[in-house]
Write a protein that holds these residues in place. Structure first.
Motif, PDB file in Angstrom:
ATOM      1  N   LEU A 293       0.849  -1.186   0.000  1.00 17.73           N
ATOM      2  CA  LEU A 293       0.000   0.000   0.000  1.00 17.73           C
ATOM      3  C   LEU A 293       0.886   1.238   0.000  1.00 17.73           C
ATOM      4  O   LEU A 293       1.896   1.291   0.715  1.00 17.73           O
ATOM      5  CB  LEU A 293      -0.897   0.029   1.249  1.00 17.73           C
ATOM      6  CG  LEU A 293      -2.044  -0.982   1.312  1.00 17.73           C
ATOM      7  CD1 LEU A 293      -2.594  -1.021   2.737  1.00 17.73           C
ATOM      8  CD2 LEU A 293      -3.138  -0.612   0.332  1.00 17.73           C
ATOM      9  N   VAL A 295       1.049   5.177   0.959  1.00 22.71           N
ATOM     10  CA  VAL A 295       0.356   6.071   1.872  1.00 22.71           C
ATOM     11  C   VAL A 295       1.024   7.438   1.848  1.00 22.71           C
ATOM     12  O   VAL A 295       2.233   7.551   2.060  1.00 22.71           O
ATOM     13  CB  VAL A 295       0.375   5.520   3.322  1.00 22.71           C
ATOM     14  CG1 VAL A 295      -0.549   6.343   4.206  1.00 22.71           C
ATOM     15  CG2 VAL A 295       0.000   4.051   3.347  1.00 22.71           C
ATOM     16  N   ALA A 317      -0.562  -0.338   9.471  1.00 23.98           N
ATOM     17  CA  ALA A 317      -1.808  -0.921   8.974  1.00 23.98           C
ATOM     18  C   ALA A 317      -2.282  -1.984   9.951  1.00 23.98           C
ATOM     19  O   ALA A 317      -1.470  -2.717  10.531  1.00 23.98           O
ATOM     20  CB  ALA A 317      -1.597  -1.540   7.593  1.00 23.98           C
ATOM     21  N   ARG A 318      -3.602  -2.042  10.135  1.00 24.56           N
ATOM     22  CA  ARG A 318      -4.231  -3.085  10.946  1.00 24.56           C
ATOM     23  C   ARG A 318      -5.295  -3.773  10.114  1.00 24.56           C
ATOM     24  O   ARG A 318      -5.873  -3.173   9.199  1.00 24.56           O
ATOM     25  CB  ARG A 318      -4.890  -2.490  12.188  1.00 24.56           C
ATOM     26  CG  ARG A 318      -3.956  -2.092  13.302  1.00 24.56           C
ATOM     27  CD  ARG A 318      -4.733  -1.497  14.443  1.00 24.56           C
ATOM     28  NE  ARG A 318      -3.895  -1.131  15.575  1.00 24.56           N
ATOM     29  CZ  ARG A 318      -4.276  -0.322  16.538  1.00 24.56           C
ATOM     30  NH1 ARG A 318      -5.487   0.213  16.523  1.00 24.56           N
ATOM     31  NH2 ARG A 318      -3.465  -0.033  17.542  1.00 24.56           N
ATOM     32  N   LEU A 355       0.240  -8.239   5.586  1.00 26.05           N
ATOM     33  CA  LEU A 355      -0.848  -7.613   4.833  1.00 26.05           C
ATOM     34  C   LEU A 355      -1.541  -8.619   3.927  1.00 26.05           C
ATOM     35  O   LEU A 355      -2.767  -8.604   3.778  1.00 26.05           O
ATOM     36  CB  LEU A 355      -0.304  -6.457   3.999  1.00 26.05           C
ATOM     37  CG  LEU A 355       0.113  -5.181   4.745  1.00 26.05           C
ATOM     38  CD1 LEU A 355       0.813  -4.228   3.788  1.00 26.05           C
ATOM     39  CD2 LEU A 355      -1.109  -4.509   5.353  1.00 26.05           C
ATOM     40  N   VAL A 361      -7.837  -3.785   5.162  1.00 26.72           N
ATOM     41  CA  VAL A 361      -7.043  -3.216   6.250  1.00 26.72           C
ATOM     42  C   VAL A 361      -7.447  -1.764   6.456  1.00 26.72           C
ATOM     43  O   VAL A 361      -8.090  -1.146   5.602  1.00 26.72           O
ATOM     44  CB  VAL A 361      -5.522  -3.288   5.957  1.00 26.72           C
ATOM     45  CG1 VAL A 361      -5.067  -4.723   5.806  1.00 26.72           C
ATOM     46  CG2 VAL A 361      -5.175  -2.475   4.729  1.00 26.72           C
ATOM     47  N   ARG A 362      -7.073  -1.227   7.605  1.00 28.20           N
ATOM     48  CA  ARG A 362      -7.209   0.202   7.893  1.00 28.20           C
ATOM     49  C   ARG A 362      -5.825   0.785   8.132  1.00 28.20           C
ATOM     50  O   ARG A 362      -4.964   0.125   8.732  1.00 28.20           O
ATOM     51  CB  ARG A 362      -8.083   0.447   9.120  1.00 28.20           C
ATOM     52  CG  ARG A 362      -9.547   0.109   8.911  1.00 28.20           C
ATOM     53  CD  ARG A 362     -10.354   0.549  10.127  1.00 28.20           C
ATOM     54  NE  ARG A 362     -10.338   1.989  10.278  1.00 28.20           N
ATOM     55  CZ  ARG A 362     -10.735   2.649  11.373  1.00 28.20           C
ATOM     56  NH1 ARG A 362     -11.152   1.958  12.430  1.00 28.20           N
ATOM     57  NH2 ARG A 362     -10.700   3.965  11.419  1.00 28.20           N
ATOM     58  N   LEU A 363      -5.619   1.988   7.671  1.00 28.74           N
ATOM     59  CA  LEU A 363      -4.330   2.657   7.830  1.00 28.74           C
ATOM     60  C   LEU A 363      -4.416   3.714   8.921  1.00 28.74           C
ATOM     61  O   LEU A 363      -5.442   4.393   9.072  1.00 28.74           O
ATOM     62  CB  LEU A 363      -3.909   3.303   6.509  1.00 28.74           C
ATOM     63  CG  LEU A 363      -3.649   2.332   5.354  1.00 28.74           C
ATOM     64  CD1 LEU A 363      -3.352   3.100   4.089  1.00 28.74           C
ATOM     65  CD2 LEU A 363      -2.501   1.398   5.695  1.00 28.74           C
ATOM     66  N   SER A 381      -6.626   8.434  10.394  1.00 23.99           N
ATOM     67  CA  SER A 381      -6.952   7.050  10.058  1.00 23.99           C
ATOM     68  C   SER A 381      -7.789   7.019   8.789  1.00 23.99           C
ATOM     69  O   SER A 381      -8.348   8.035   8.361  1.00 23.99           O
ATOM     70  CB  SER A 381      -7.713   6.373  11.202  1.00 23.99           C
ATOM     71  OG  SER A 381      -8.922   7.052  11.480  1.00 23.99           O
ATOM     72  N   SER A 382      -7.856   5.832   8.194  1.00 24.91           N
ATOM     73  CA  SER A 382      -8.620   5.642   6.965  1.00 24.91           C
ATOM     74  C   SER A 382      -9.789   4.701   7.218  1.00 24.91           C
ATOM     75  O   SER A 382      -9.863   4.031   8.241  1.00 24.91           O
ATOM     76  CB  SER A 382      -7.709   5.053   5.875  1.00 24.91           C
ATOM     77  OG  SER A 382      -7.442   3.685   6.157  1.00 24.91           O
TER      78      SER A 382
END
Length: 405
Positions: A293, A295, A317-318, A355, A361-363, A381-382
């Motif tokens: 990803l 960012v 990232a989560r 990943l 995922v969320r960033l 956050s995204s």
């Protein structure tokens, strides 16, 4: 901590000064009371002299009464305001008791509700540990000060395993699973710690953990590797090769452990009389690839005067639905912003959390003045994102961080 205790001592001295002020005033009141007692004694002595003179016939009754009235008037003048002074002296005991109890009570309250351990720990984490033992000690204090921190428990468990302390690691993983939930990768690592802590003996608990992990994620790498080891040591070479082949297929091409696992597969095949050819590679390997990803991280305009250039910025990232641990992390400084970074499986904190193991995922981008990756002051956050889109995700750090993030 010296500066903290100095400040606390100064505040305590100020409080004691207020409490002991009535006692200091009481000393002056005591002196007044002593003078009054002396005046009364002199008055009684004067009456005795007048009575003696009257009895001797040198004073008439009228002269005696006049002398007694003069003595009473002088005594009254000397003791005027005595009632007020007496009433003020009645409260001397209470300030003395309060002066003793306030420091003890304050210290007890701070021991119960204070956070000196967390303050000291935050200061320690600013500096890099010199040895692995020092890092372990810090993490042990961290979980004691913040028993709800899943990140602290996770890093402590991994550190125990690196130090070949599987029994301690198993206890840490048990606590982590209770806090973070029964994520497949955590169950696999817990089972691995239990296996080595028990002298490589397979137990019903380990079987249940690996079964649960693989039911939730058939590609859970720790469980596959552990099942392969247990099968090989038990002489079940066909099963061992099968587990390890599934493991190799789940790992990214650049994973450094692939070579060792393929060597294990070759040994298992050799024991079965089926040596592995040089060209025999899992079909999945050709299609394997590392997710990534891009960012772009920016600082909100309103934060320009609230942060320092040297403040740490963590971009991570989560999984949108999964464990709370970061899947990939990179560190910057506020002075680097705006910046564009790439997160991929190469930035994974552990081989088990990547990943490519998750569809969404969320960033997050977090600013931490103390350099603590687990908490900070500001964040951005995204929304949940699909992997593989190739678009640059823009994150703006403009929100105060909340405990839930």
């Amino acid at each position: 901590m010296i500066d903290f205790w100095i400040g606390a001592a100064l505040l305590l001295l100020a409080a004691l000064a207020i409490l002991l002020l009535p006692v200091l005033r009481g000393r002056r009141v005591q002196a007044e009371e002593d003078r009054t007692a002396l005046n009364v004694a002199l008055y009684e002595e004067r009456l005795g002299e007048l009575a003696s003179q009257q009895a001797a016939g040198t004073l008439t009754a009228e002269q005696f009464e006049e002398g007694r009235a003069d003595a009473a008037r002088e005594l009254l003048d000397d003791t005027e305001g005595d009632d007020v002074r007496r009433s003020s002296s009645l409260g001397r005991t209470i300030p003395l008791i309060a002066a003793i109890l306030v420091p003890l009570f304050g210290y007890g309250m701070y021991l119960h509700w204070g956070a000196s351990d967390k303050l000291e720990l935050t200061r320690e984490f600013i500096e890099q540990p010199k040895t692995m033992e020092e890092m372990t000690a810090r993490l042990e204090r961290a979980v004691k000060a913040q028993p709800e921190s899943t990140e602290a428990w996770y890093f402590l468990a991994r550190t125990y395993m690196n130090q070949e302390r599987p029994a301690d690691a198993a206890g840490a993983y048990a606590q982590l699973v209770e806090l973070a939930g029964r994520a497949p990768e955590l169950l696999g690592q817990w089972a691995q710690a239990l296996y080595f802590a028990g002298g490589r003996q397979w137990t019903e608990q380990i079987r249940q953990l690996t079964d649960e992990a693989l039911q939730a994620d058939p590609h859970e790498v720790t469980s596959l590797g552990l099942l392969g080891i247990a099968a090989f040591e038990d002489g079940r070479f066909e099963e061992a090769a099968g587990f390890w082949e599934r493991l190799v297929a789940a790992l990214p091409p650049e994973d450094p452990s692939r070579e060792a696992i393929q060597g294990g597969i070759a040994q298992a095949r050799e024991r079965l009389g089926q040596p592995l050819g040089a060209d025999d590679k899992p079909a999945e390997e050709a299609a394997a690839g590392a997710a990534s990803l891009s960012v772009e991280v920016r600082l909100g305009d309103e934060l320009a005067d609230k942060v320092q250039p040297g403040d740490a910025v963590f971009v991570f990232a989560r999984a949108a639905s999964g464990p709370a641990m970061p899947l990939a992390v990179k560190r910057l400084s506020v002075s680097d912003l705006p910046a564009t970074v790439s997160l991929s499986d190469a930035d994974a904190m552990t081989p088990q959390l990547r990943l490519s193991n998750f569809e969404q995922v969320r960033l997050f981008a977090r600013i931490s003045r103390e350099g603590d990756a687990t908490r900070g002051e500001w964040q951005g956050s995204s929304e949940p994102l699909e992997l593989g889109s190739g678009d640059v995700v823009r994150l703006t750090i403009d929100q105060p961080e909340t405990p839930s993030s």
